[in-house]
Design an enzyme around this catalytic site. Structure first.
Site, PDB file in Angstrom:
ATOM      1  N   TYR A  74      -5.007  14.186 -13.339  1.00 32.12           N
ATOM      2  CA  TYR A  74      -6.030  13.139 -13.266  1.00 32.12           C
ATOM      3  C   TYR A  74      -7.439  13.707 -13.099  1.00 32.12           C
ATOM      4  O   TYR A  74      -8.376  12.935 -12.885  1.00 32.12           O
ATOM      5  CB  TYR A  74      -5.782  12.217 -12.061  1.00 32.12           C
ATOM      6  N   ARG A  87      -2.017  16.484  -9.225  1.00 37.55           N
ATOM      7  CA  ARG A  87      -3.117  15.527  -9.380  1.00 37.55           C
ATOM      8  C   ARG A  87      -4.382  16.143 -10.001  1.00 37.55           C
ATOM      9  O   ARG A  87      -4.979  15.520 -10.868  1.00 37.55           O
ATOM     10  CB  ARG A  87      -3.444  14.841  -8.046  1.00 37.55           C
ATOM     11  N   TYR A  90       1.369  11.030  -3.731  1.00 40.04           N
ATOM     12  CA  TYR A  90       1.466  11.528  -5.105  1.00 40.04           C
ATOM     13  C   TYR A  90       1.341  13.055  -5.137  1.00 40.04           C
ATOM     14  O   TYR A  90       0.779  13.630  -6.064  1.00 40.04           O
ATOM     15  CB  TYR A  90       0.435  10.819  -6.012  1.00 40.04           C
ATOM     16  N   CYS A 128       1.412  29.672 -15.767  1.00 42.98           N
ATOM     17  CA  CYS A 128       0.819  30.208 -16.990  1.00 42.98           C
ATOM     18  C   CYS A 128       0.225  29.106 -17.844  1.00 42.98           C
ATOM     19  O   CYS A 128       0.684  28.851 -18.971  1.00 42.98           O
ATOM     20  CB  CYS A 128       1.881  30.979 -17.762  1.00 42.98           C
ATOM     21  N   GLU A 129      -0.737  28.400 -17.311  1.00 41.46           N
ATOM     22  CA  GLU A 129      -1.484  27.381 -18.054  1.00 41.46           C
ATOM     23  C   GLU A 129      -2.885  27.349 -17.478  1.00 41.46           C
ATOM     24  O   GLU A 129      -3.052  27.362 -16.256  1.00 41.46           O
ATOM     25  CB  GLU A 129      -0.893  25.977 -17.829  1.00 41.46           C
ATOM     26  N   PRO A 162       0.823  -1.206   0.000  1.00 41.55           N
ATOM     27  CA  PRO A 162       0.000   0.000   0.000  1.00 41.55           C
ATOM     28  C   PRO A 162       0.861   1.262   0.000  1.00 41.55           C
ATOM     29  O   PRO A 162       1.879   1.331   0.688  1.00 41.55           O
ATOM     30  CB  PRO A 162      -0.799  -0.109   1.306  1.00 41.55           C
ATOM     31  N   GLY A 163       0.459   2.238  -0.788  1.00 44.51           N
ATOM     32  CA  GLY A 163       1.111   3.541  -0.766  1.00 44.51           C
ATOM     33  C   GLY A 163       0.118   4.576  -0.279  1.00 44.51           C
ATOM     34  O   GLY A 163       0.133   5.037   0.864  1.00 44.51           O
TER      35      GLY A 163
END
Ligand SMILES: *Cc1c(COP(=O)(O)O)cnc(C)c1O
Length: 421
Positions: free
Chosen positions: A318, A314, A375, A346-347, A276-277
């Site tokens: 995702y 994330r 993560y 700048c996105e 598990p992480g």
């Protein structure tokens, strides 16, 4: 459950007030709770007892050496997917016989590093990799204990970028080919086959895909034994999901997961490993950010934060949801408003949340992203030359910086100018 609660109107990490950390290290920063890490690790060991087992923390979810040492001191094993992660585990004082090496493309250098340093097992993912490991081990006069990662072709029903157990994914060998591959492994010098490995994906919110996969692993164990192989260890991977939305997510509990493992593979007399992480590290961490501006736009208002997509990728990578809460506890019945929560990069992709209903906050306030331990820091970059942000570990009423923010000099000095310039 975690240890980030409001006390006297202020968000705390265990017994430390978040604004005290902000004053010491500046924003943004990650903060992790020792008590939560410990609790989550223990939930797994308790769920698997009395089966012989080792809980190997998936380092890739949160790799700071201080975090690894916290878990390693409790007896945790480590699941590494690179030579660098192997060195992190060793730097944390974890002995080689508690480290498993996963990953789809281990290089010969990485194999040598782990073989000479000591390793519990390699989880081999393909025939070419298996042959390379045989050659490397033989050249060193060593024996590599291996499991072979099988791909059980089950649908983990999670985000497509983190599903790994379908036949079209790059991971493992098709379970239908297992007999052939194990037969070849048995003939290769320098390898000792000890078990089977499976990992079907991350952020699974139901037990059923695990059940399908583990039943296939149980069948395969019996078949391989009948074919003369010694199967004494089953590595069942990681992937149990966490509640990212406090209000309505209810993923399965480690106790139910442990019961499932006992039901599906518990009677095979094998030592069980899990990796598990996220479930250990995810809810053990917050990303704390300052509000730079509140900007009133056409039909929508923006909260512009000093954290951005390079610090926590994330949401943009995702489409992930993180609960965002103010560090100063809003009074009951306080006014709320919908905000687009964005960073400075700048996105347009640098958007943490759209139309998020939040208590009113103002420039200069602190906000916290929940469930940011896994993560988060490990996927950060210095895009836009934004320095990697500090990581802080709390234990009770103490906190320590476990990775400092680099100075701009350090960042600029990493670039070197060729002689012709
Ligand atoms: C990513 C990964 C894990 C950990 O997954 P979590 O969802 O964080 O539990 C375990 N094992 C392998 C092989 C992985 O690639």
């Amino acid at each position: 459950m975690d240890h980030f609660l409001y006390r006297n109107g202020t968000l705390h990490a265990e017994d430390v007030a978040i604004p005290d950390i902000a004053a010491a290290v500046g924003t943004p920063f990650y903060v992790y709770s020792t008590a939560t890490l410990t609790r989550h690790y223990r939930l797994f060991t308790e769920a698997l007892s009395p089966l012989p087992h080792l809980v190997c923390f998936a380092i890739k979810s949160l790799s700071n050496v201080a975090v690894l040492k916290t878990l390693g001191n409790l007896g945790a094993g480590m699941d590494v997917v690179s030579g660098g992660e192997y060195l992190r585990a060793r730097a944390a004082g974890v002995p080689g016989d508690r480290i498993v090496f996963s990953g789809v493309g281990k290089t010969r250098d990485e194999m040598r590093l782990a073989l000479t340093g000591g390793i519990r097992q390699f989880n081999v993912e393909s025939e070419p990799e298996m042959r390379a490991l045989s050659e490397v081990a033989t050249s060193l006069g060593l024996t590599a204990p291996i499991t072979i990662r099988v791909n059980p072709d089950v649908d983990a029903r999670t985000h497509e970028k983190i599903a790994t157990g379908r036949s079209e994914n790059k991971f493992g060998i098709p379970i239908a080919r297992a007999s052939l591959v194990y037969a070849e492994a048995a003939t290769l010098p320098g390898l000792q086959v000890i078990g089977i490995d499976v990992h079907i994906g991350s952020q699974l919110t139901e037990l059923e895909p695990f059940e399908q996969a583990y039943l296939k692993v149980a069948d395969l164990t019996r078949r391989l034994r009948a074919e003369g192989h010694t199967i004494t260890r089953l590595d069942l991977g990681g992937g149990l999901g966490i509640p990212y939305r406090r209000s309505n997510d209810a993923p399965p509990l480690p106790t139910d997961y442990g019961a499932l493992i006992k039901r599906t593979v518990g009677d095979l007399g094998c030592e069980i490993e899990i990796e598990p992480g996220r479930l250990i590290s995810g809810n053990a961490g917050l990303l704390v950010s300052g509000v730079i501006y509140v900007k009133h736009g056409e039909g929508r208002d923006f909260l512009i934060l000093d954290a951005a997509m390079n610090d926590l990728v994330r949401p943009s990578m995702y489409g992930a949801h993180h609960d965002i809460i103010p560090v100063a506890e809003p009074p009951v019945g306080a006014p709320r408003q919908e905000f687009d929560v964005v960073g400075q990069v700048c996105e347009t992709g640098d958007t943490f949340a759209r139309g998020r209903d939040l208590p009113l906050v103002a420039a200069g306030d602190l906000v916290a992203f929940r469930s940011a331990g896994a993560y988060g820091a490990v996927m950060a970059s210095e895009y836009n030359t934004r320095p990697l942000i500090p990581e802080v570990l709390v234990q009770g009423d103490q906190f320590a910086v476990i990775r400092a923010r680099p100075s701009f000099d350090e960042i600029l000095n990493r670039d070197t100018i060729p002689a012709w310039l």
